[in-house]
Design an enzyme around this catalytic site. Sequence first.
Site, PDB file in Angstrom:
ATOM      1  N   SER A  65       0.813  -1.215   0.000  1.00 11.64           N
ATOM      2  CA  SER A  65       0.000   0.000   0.000  1.00 11.64           C
ATOM      3  C   SER A  65       0.846   1.265   0.000  1.00 11.64           C
ATOM      4  O   SER A  65       0.508   2.251  -0.667  1.00 11.64           O
ATOM      5  CB  SER A  65      -0.947  -0.002   1.203  1.00 11.64           C
ATOM      6  OG  SER A  65      -1.857  -1.070   1.118  1.00 11.64           O
ATOM      7  N   ARG A 155       2.381 -11.986   7.974  1.00 12.23           N
ATOM      8  CA  ARG A 155       1.360 -11.209   7.270  1.00 12.23           C
ATOM      9  C   ARG A 155       1.812 -10.919   5.840  1.00 12.23           C
ATOM     10  O   ARG A 155       1.042 -11.059   4.900  1.00 12.23           O
ATOM     11  CB  ARG A 155       1.089  -9.917   8.021  1.00 12.23           C
ATOM     12  CG  ARG A 155      -0.054  -9.098   7.474  1.00 12.23           C
ATOM     13  CD  ARG A 155      -0.325  -7.938   8.413  1.00 12.23           C
ATOM     14  NE  ARG A 155      -1.342  -7.063   7.907  1.00 12.23           N
ATOM     15  CZ  ARG A 155      -2.440  -6.734   8.569  1.00 12.23           C
ATOM     16  NH1 ARG A 155      -2.673  -7.259   9.759  1.00 12.23           N
ATOM     17  NH2 ARG A 155      -3.306  -5.890   8.061  1.00 12.23           N
ATOM     18  N   ASP A 156       3.047 -10.494   5.697  1.00 10.50           N
ATOM     19  CA  ASP A 156       3.637 -10.314   4.373  1.00 10.50           C
ATOM     20  C   ASP A 156       4.417 -11.556   3.963  1.00 10.50           C
ATOM     21  O   ASP A 156       5.068 -11.569   2.915  1.00 10.50           O
ATOM     22  CB  ASP A 156       4.560  -9.089   4.362  1.00 10.50           C
ATOM     23  CG  ASP A 156       3.806  -7.815   4.710  1.00 10.50           C
ATOM     24  OD1 ASP A 156       2.674  -7.658   4.219  1.00 10.50           O
ATOM     25  OD2 ASP A 156       4.331  -6.996   5.479  1.00 10.50           O
ATOM     26  N   ARG A 187       4.204  -9.124  15.197  1.00 10.25           N
ATOM     27  CA  ARG A 187       3.957  -7.771  14.709  1.00 10.25           C
ATOM     28  C   ARG A 187       2.605  -7.220  15.153  1.00 10.25           C
ATOM     29  O   ARG A 187       2.410  -6.006  15.183  1.00 10.25           O
ATOM     30  CB  ARG A 187       4.067  -7.723  13.179  1.00 10.25           C
ATOM     31  CG  ARG A 187       3.106  -8.631  12.446  1.00 10.25           C
ATOM     32  CD  ARG A 187       3.269  -8.543  10.942  1.00 10.25           C
ATOM     33  NE  ARG A 187       2.700  -7.316  10.411  1.00 10.25           N
ATOM     34  CZ  ARG A 187       2.852  -6.916   9.147  1.00 10.25           C
ATOM     35  NH1 ARG A 187       3.588  -7.628   8.301  1.00 10.25           N
ATOM     36  NH2 ARG A 187       2.283  -5.797   8.722  1.00 10.25           N
ATOM     37  N   ARG A 257       9.539   1.097   6.451  1.00  9.10           N
ATOM     38  CA  ARG A 257       8.195   1.667   6.251  1.00  9.10           C
ATOM     39  C   ARG A 257       7.732   2.290   7.567  1.00  9.10           C
ATOM     40  O   ARG A 257       7.731   1.635   8.608  1.00  9.10           O
ATOM     41  CB  ARG A 257       7.232   0.582   5.783  1.00  9.10           C
ATOM     42  CG  ARG A 257       5.803   1.061   5.653  1.00  9.10           C
ATOM     43  CD  ARG A 257       4.975   0.078   4.868  1.00  9.10           C
ATOM     44  NE  ARG A 257       3.559   0.197   5.201  1.00  9.10           N
ATOM     45  CZ  ARG A 257       2.585  -0.468   4.605  1.00  9.10           C
ATOM     46  NH1 ARG A 257       2.886  -1.301   3.625  1.00  9.10           N
ATOM     47  NH2 ARG A 257       1.331  -0.333   4.959  1.00  9.10           N
ATOM     48  N   ASP A 259       4.691   3.619   8.885  1.00 11.62           N
ATOM     49  CA  ASP A 259       3.389   3.653   9.562  1.00 11.62           C
ATOM     50  C   ASP A 259       3.277   2.709  10.748  1.00 11.62           C
ATOM     51  O   ASP A 259       2.699   3.058  11.776  1.00 11.62           O
ATOM     52  CB  ASP A 259       2.241   3.428   8.571  1.00 11.62           C
ATOM     53  CG  ASP A 259       2.350   2.122   7.804  1.00 11.62           C
ATOM     54  OD1 ASP A 259       3.471   1.594   7.664  1.00 11.62           O
ATOM     55  OD2 ASP A 259       1.313   1.622   7.319  1.00 11.62           O
TER      56      ASP A 259
END
Length: 531
Positions: A65, A155-156, A187, A257, A259
């Site tokens: 994203s 998750r990834d 995570r 990243r 966020d």
Amino acid sequence: MASSPVAPVVLVILDGWGYREETYGNAIASAYTPVIDSLWQAYPHTLIHTSGKAVGLPKGQMGNSEVGHLNIGAGRIVPQELVRISDAVEEGSLFSNPVLVRLCQTVKERNGKLHFIGLCSAGGVHSHIDHLYGLVELAKRHGLPACIHVITDGRDTPPRDAAGVLEELEQRLKTSGCGRIVTVSGRYYAMDRDRRWERTEAAYRVMTSNEHIQPLRAVDVARQSYAQDIGDEFIVPTRIAAGAVEPGDGVVFFNFRPDRARQLTQAFIDPNFSGFERALITPLDFVTFTQYDASFNCGVAFPPQNLSHILGEVIAEHGLKQLRAAETEKYAHVTYFFNGGLEEPFPGEDRILIPSPMVTTYDQAPAMSALAVTQAVKKAIEKQEYALVVVNFANSDMVGHTGKLAATIQAIETVDRCVGVLVEAATKVGGTLLITADHGNAEYMIDEDGNPWTAHTTNPVPFILVEGEKRKVPGHGGHVILRKDGCLADIAPTILEILELPQPLEMTGRSLIVSAPYEMRLNRTPVSLKI
């Protein structure tokens, strides 16, 4: 600002809505989506690339994203931090990075410890395990003890990928003779971004206290979690060896990243932190790989790359209003990332933030806040004030990440209905819609072995042009087709063409709109569509 009614261009980003012919494990193909299906049949459409070199990532690397919205907003292929930092590790410039070298020197003068915190996987979305190996070598060269605080992915990457990663990490540390794993946290806890401070606190407490040590190997923490049907994402924060973050130490948070790294960083560095009770650790030198927030008082190893003349900036320079709307999970993407890493809105840029539902995982609420987002954007379109409206629907990505196929199908069907509402609202005022996605996810939810797949994909995504009566495509009218070789960087030039605004030289993307061949125009049959 213009006061006359404005027919908007509405960019609808269906987060995680990829395209795949195979229907098995494909939540999008399995869902009832009459709106998207009808639009695909009735209007010009194409597939665009959202991964690898098409978005500034290494070949074969899935998009995400952050990368997606950055490329869309910039109107050019933006070299990503993953590539930038990987090059620094491979070429050796990491070891002469002035911020990291200064950190090592300071910690050594204090006789402190060096801590590395980050997501340990090869997912490449928030971090990369190879960057940690580079940092371990950095610590070794400076003769510093390195304490590693592992954040597990799931998750990834596949939900039980961490065991293999940790096995290799332990072996690499043994061979290096430098560094030891001291904590392991999923995570879900260490990388929360929704102000669920109890999750952040659980990870922070383990990292900053030598109490409750469980003398296990890191890989055994993962295996014990699997035995309880707990995947990598949800591994409970666990301390396995001494090595707490203490006064005089130094920390490198190696996620690139921002966020999902902000909350934990705040807990370490913010003197006015109020997320939970804790005493500020001082002195503590804290370095983040990239700039997580311009207001953070810490070192940044790889400062931001400045992007000029991006889409939002061009809209503002021409005195036009624009709107960005999303729920909490994707709000940063339509604002911060879409604007090239700038926190402040451009002049004339309004923003709508709809809170995401407070649930443990989004399969418990597949609709998320899509209906509220839709109603807010519908009202904004009806005002006829905005030349550009950007809206993100998070459902197919966020529910897709849970690996729950049935819930993801519900999520997609919700989004399909919401798109119908926006199509009706926009076309009613003569506006044009561009419907697309930032990367794939929900179209591939079961892998070849029959296991849940929770990561993104490298599949292309749909792009549909729904032309409105008052916002016609210049010079083409209804006789248009869309290029087949496009990527996310081409969306901004497409929008500027529709708005009849000049494309700046810095924007190297190309409009997706081309004139249809004469033979195709002759054979084209008008379609009557009612949603």
